[in-house]
Scaffold this motif. Structure first.
Motif, PDB file in Angstrom:
ATOM      1  N   ILE A   1       0.862  -1.187   0.000  1.00  0.00           N
ATOM      2  CA  ILE A   1       0.000   0.000   0.000  1.00  0.00           C
ATOM      3  C   ILE A   1       0.893   1.230   0.000  1.00  0.00           C
ATOM      4  N   ALA A   2       0.758   2.046  -1.037  1.00  0.00           N
ATOM      5  CA  ALA A   2       1.535   3.285  -1.124  1.00  0.00           C
ATOM      6  C   ALA A   2       0.762   4.404  -0.447  1.00  0.00           C
ATOM      7  N   ARG A   3       1.379   5.011   0.554  1.00  0.00           N
ATOM      8  CA  ARG A   3       0.731   6.093   1.299  1.00  0.00           C
ATOM      9  C   ARG A   3       1.489   7.399   1.086  1.00  0.00           C
ATOM     10  N   THR A   4       0.763   8.449   0.771  1.00  0.00           N
ATOM     11  CA  THR A   4       1.388   9.764   0.698  1.00  0.00           C
ATOM     12  C   THR A   4       0.801  10.699   1.742  1.00  0.00           C
ATOM     13  N   ASP A   5       1.686  11.456   2.387  1.00  0.00           N
ATOM     14  CA  ASP A   5       1.318  12.470   3.370  1.00  0.00           C
ATOM     15  C   ASP A   5       1.477  13.872   2.787  1.00  0.00           C
ATOM     16  N   SER A   6       1.472  13.959   1.470  1.00  0.00           N
ATOM     17  CA  SER A   6       1.819  15.209   0.799  1.00  0.00           C
ATOM     18  C   SER A   6       0.647  16.161   0.601  1.00  0.00           C
ATOM     19  N   LEU A   7      -0.563  15.752   0.925  1.00  0.00           N
ATOM     20  CA  LEU A   7      -1.728  16.602   0.697  1.00  0.00           C
ATOM     21  C   LEU A   7      -1.582  17.948   1.409  1.00  0.00           C
ATOM     22  N   GLN A   8      -1.137  17.894   2.651  1.00  0.00           N
ATOM     23  CA  GLN A   8      -1.053  19.109   3.471  1.00  0.00           C
ATOM     24  C   GLN A   8      -0.120  20.154   2.879  1.00  0.00           C
ATOM     25  N   SER A   9       1.028  19.740   2.372  1.00  0.00           N
ATOM     26  CA  SER A   9       2.033  20.707   1.919  1.00  0.00           C
ATOM     27  C   SER A   9       2.076  20.903   0.410  1.00  0.00           C
ATOM     28  N   LEU A  10       1.697  19.881  -0.364  1.00  0.00           N
ATOM     29  CA  LEU A  10       1.818  19.977  -1.822  1.00  0.00           C
ATOM     30  C   LEU A  10       0.487  20.111  -2.539  1.00  0.00           C
ATOM     31  N   GLY A  11      -0.610  19.782  -1.861  1.00  0.00           N
ATOM     32  CA  GLY A  11      -1.911  19.890  -2.495  1.00  0.00           C
ATOM     33  C   GLY A  11      -2.376  18.577  -3.106  1.00  0.00           C
ATOM     34  N   LEU A  12      -3.641  18.535  -3.489  1.00  0.00           N
ATOM     35  CA  LEU A  12      -4.274  17.296  -3.945  1.00  0.00           C
ATOM     36  C   LEU A  12      -3.684  16.796  -5.260  1.00  0.00           C
ATOM     37  N   ASP A  13      -3.466  17.675  -6.211  1.00  0.00           N
ATOM     38  CA  ASP A  13      -2.955  17.235  -7.516  1.00  0.00           C
ATOM     39  C   ASP A  13      -1.599  16.547  -7.370  1.00  0.00           C
ATOM     40  N   ALA A  14      -0.713  17.166  -6.604  1.00  0.00           N
ATOM     41  CA  ALA A  14       0.620  16.586  -6.422  1.00  0.00           C
ATOM     42  C   ALA A  14       0.530  15.263  -5.666  1.00  0.00           C
ATOM     43  N   ALA A  15      -0.367  15.184  -4.689  1.00  0.00           N
ATOM     44  CA  ALA A  15      -0.532  13.946  -3.928  1.00  0.00           C
ATOM     45  C   ALA A  15      -1.015  12.812  -4.834  1.00  0.00           C
ATOM     46  N   ILE A  16      -1.957  13.115  -5.686  1.00  0.00           N
ATOM     47  CA  ILE A  16      -2.457  12.107  -6.622  1.00  0.00           C
ATOM     48  C   ILE A  16      -1.352  11.686  -7.590  1.00  0.00           C
ATOM     49  N   ASP A  17      -0.551  12.643  -8.056  1.00  0.00           N
ATOM     50  CA  ASP A  17       0.571  12.314  -8.936  1.00  0.00           C
ATOM     51  C   ASP A  17       1.523  11.336  -8.254  1.00  0.00           C
ATOM     52  N   ARG A  18       1.798  11.574  -6.978  1.00  0.00           N
ATOM     53  CA  ARG A  18       2.701  10.675  -6.246  1.00  0.00           C
ATOM     54  C   ARG A  18       2.118   9.261  -6.160  1.00  0.00           C
ATOM     55  N   LEU A  19       0.845   9.180  -5.888  1.00  0.00           N
ATOM     56  CA  LEU A  19       0.219   7.866  -5.789  1.00  0.00           C
ATOM     57  C   LEU A  19       0.191   7.156  -7.139  1.00  0.00           C
ATOM     58  N   GLN A  20      -0.073   7.881  -8.194  1.00  0.00           N
ATOM     59  CA  GLN A  20      -0.076   7.275  -9.528  1.00  0.00           C
ATOM     60  C   GLN A  20       1.312   6.746  -9.886  1.00  0.00           C
ATOM     61  N   SER A  21       2.347   7.488  -9.536  1.00  0.00           N
ATOM     62  CA  SER A  21       3.716   7.029  -9.785  1.00  0.00           C
ATOM     63  C   SER A  21       4.037   5.787  -8.964  1.00  0.00           C
ATOM     64  N   ALA A  22       3.541   5.747  -7.728  1.00  0.00           N
ATOM     65  CA  ALA A  22       3.779   4.592  -6.871  1.00  0.00           C
ATOM     66  C   ALA A  22       3.087   3.349  -7.424  1.00  0.00           C
ATOM     67  N   VAL A  23       1.888   3.521  -7.950  1.00  0.00           N
ATOM     68  CA  VAL A  23       1.169   2.392  -8.552  1.00  0.00           C
ATOM     69  C   VAL A  23       1.928   1.878  -9.775  1.00  0.00           C
ATOM     70  N   LYS A  24       2.463   2.776 -10.593  1.00  0.00           N
ATOM     71  CA  LYS A  24       3.255   2.364 -11.756  1.00  0.00           C
ATOM     72  C   LYS A  24       4.495   1.577 -11.323  1.00  0.00           C
ATOM     73  N   ALA A  25       5.008   1.883 -10.122  1.00  0.00           N
ATOM     74  CA  ALA A  25       6.191   1.188  -9.603  1.00  0.00           C
ATOM     75  C   ALA A  25       5.842  -0.161  -8.987  1.00  0.00           C
ATOM     76  N   GLY A  26       4.540  -0.466  -8.871  1.00  0.00           N
ATOM     77  CA  GLY A  26       4.147  -1.786  -8.381  1.00  0.00           C
ATOM     78  C   GLY A  26       3.227  -1.826  -7.186  1.00  0.00           C
ATOM     79  N   ALA A  27       2.893  -0.666  -6.602  1.00  0.00           N
ATOM     80  CA  ALA A  27       1.999  -0.665  -5.440  1.00  0.00           C
ATOM     81  C   ALA A  27       0.621  -1.214  -5.828  1.00  0.00           C
ATOM     82  N   ASP A  28      -0.002  -1.928  -4.907  1.00  0.00           N
ATOM     83  CA  ASP A  28      -1.303  -2.553  -5.155  1.00  0.00           C
ATOM     84  C   ASP A  28      -2.473  -1.670  -4.743  1.00  0.00           C
TER      85      ASP A  28
END
Length: 258
Positions: free
Chosen positions: A116-143
């Motif tokens: 499970i890929a978890r990002t804590d970036s919503l608070q400082s980077l905003g929703l778009d950046a947080a979603i980008d991080r999660l999408q990249s993590a899924v491409k790297a293999g996160a379920d």
């Protein structure tokens, strides 16, 4: 659910400020995962406790303890609870490296565990950046994708829509920043997994506060009017009857009368 905050509070008596180590988290995970192997355990793995090799060691240790799933986050190693302020993050590239290392360790072990890929970036980077991080993590293999500290239902709905078909997890913490939702409400937003990591800790805290206050003020703790919570009830919850039955079937006699 094995919570890092709960482990830190119960084992160290400390707040969730990155003081807990892999050894302590793994020990707790091993105990919980062995209580009932038919119940899958989701365990907090914090940041993986270091670089790629440390992440791999963490994943392998949790696999060996029959943990069903772990979540890895993008905070710095000196991390804090996701519902506190001023969290510091690693770069998106380092976060992806953690996820990739976890997946590589799983592949090398030849056994399954849900990453499970978890990002804590919503608070400082905003929703778009947080979603980008999660999408990249899924491409790297996160379920599974896990956006920590969601502030509104709309944010939850959007992250589920943009990560689909990857299942998303929502974390409900008493006193935290995320709205308290029912299982049905979370499902309606698109979440597939819901955790309440400090539910039991909160219940124990409130109960102990109450009985300690009663003991201090009255000098005794009155018996539970429902007749539950006595020592035999606790032993039975811990499997006393099953232990006695096993002993008898094996030919033992020491536990015949308990």
């Amino acid at each position: 659910m094995l919570t890092g905050a709960g482990t830190s509070a119960s084992r160290l008596g400390s707040p969730d400020l990155g003081l807990i180590t892999l050894s302590e988290m793994h020990a707790n995970a091993s105990i919980l995962a062995s209580l009932d192997r038919s119940v899958p355990l989701i365990a907090d793995a914090d940041t993986g406790f270091g670089g790629p090799l440390s992440v791999a060691r963490t994943v392998t240790a949790y696999i060996d303890s029959n943990v069903a799933a772990i979540h890895l986050e993008d905070q710095v190693v000196n991390k804090r609870c996701g519902h506190l302020q001023s969290k510091q993050l690693v770069s998106g590239e380092e976060f992806v490296t953690r996820i990739r290392a976890a997946c590589m360790a799983r592949d090398a072990a030849g056994r399954d565990i849900v990453i499970i890929a978890r990002t804590d970036s919503l608070q400082s980077l905003g929703l778009d950046a947080a979603i980008d991080r999660l999408q990249s993590a899924v491409k790297a293999g996160a379920d599974v994708a896990f956006l920590e500290g969601i502030l509104t239902e709309e944010q939850g709905k959007r992250v589920c829509a943009q990560l689909a078909p990857t299942p998303c997890l929502i974390n409900i913490v008493a006193g935290g920043v995320t709205p308290i939702l029912s299982a049905q409400q979370a499902s309606d937003l698109g979440f597939k997994i819901m955790i309440w990591p400090i539910m039991a800790l909160t219940a124990v805290y409130n109960s102990v506060q109450s009985v300690m206050k009663e003991l201090k003020e009255t000098g005794l703790v009155a018996a539970d009017t429902n007749g539950s919570g006595g020592i035999r009830d606790i032993f039975n919850a811990c499997g006393m009857r099953e232990c006695a039955d096993f002993d008898a079937r094996a030919g033992g006699s020491a536990l015949g009368r308990l």
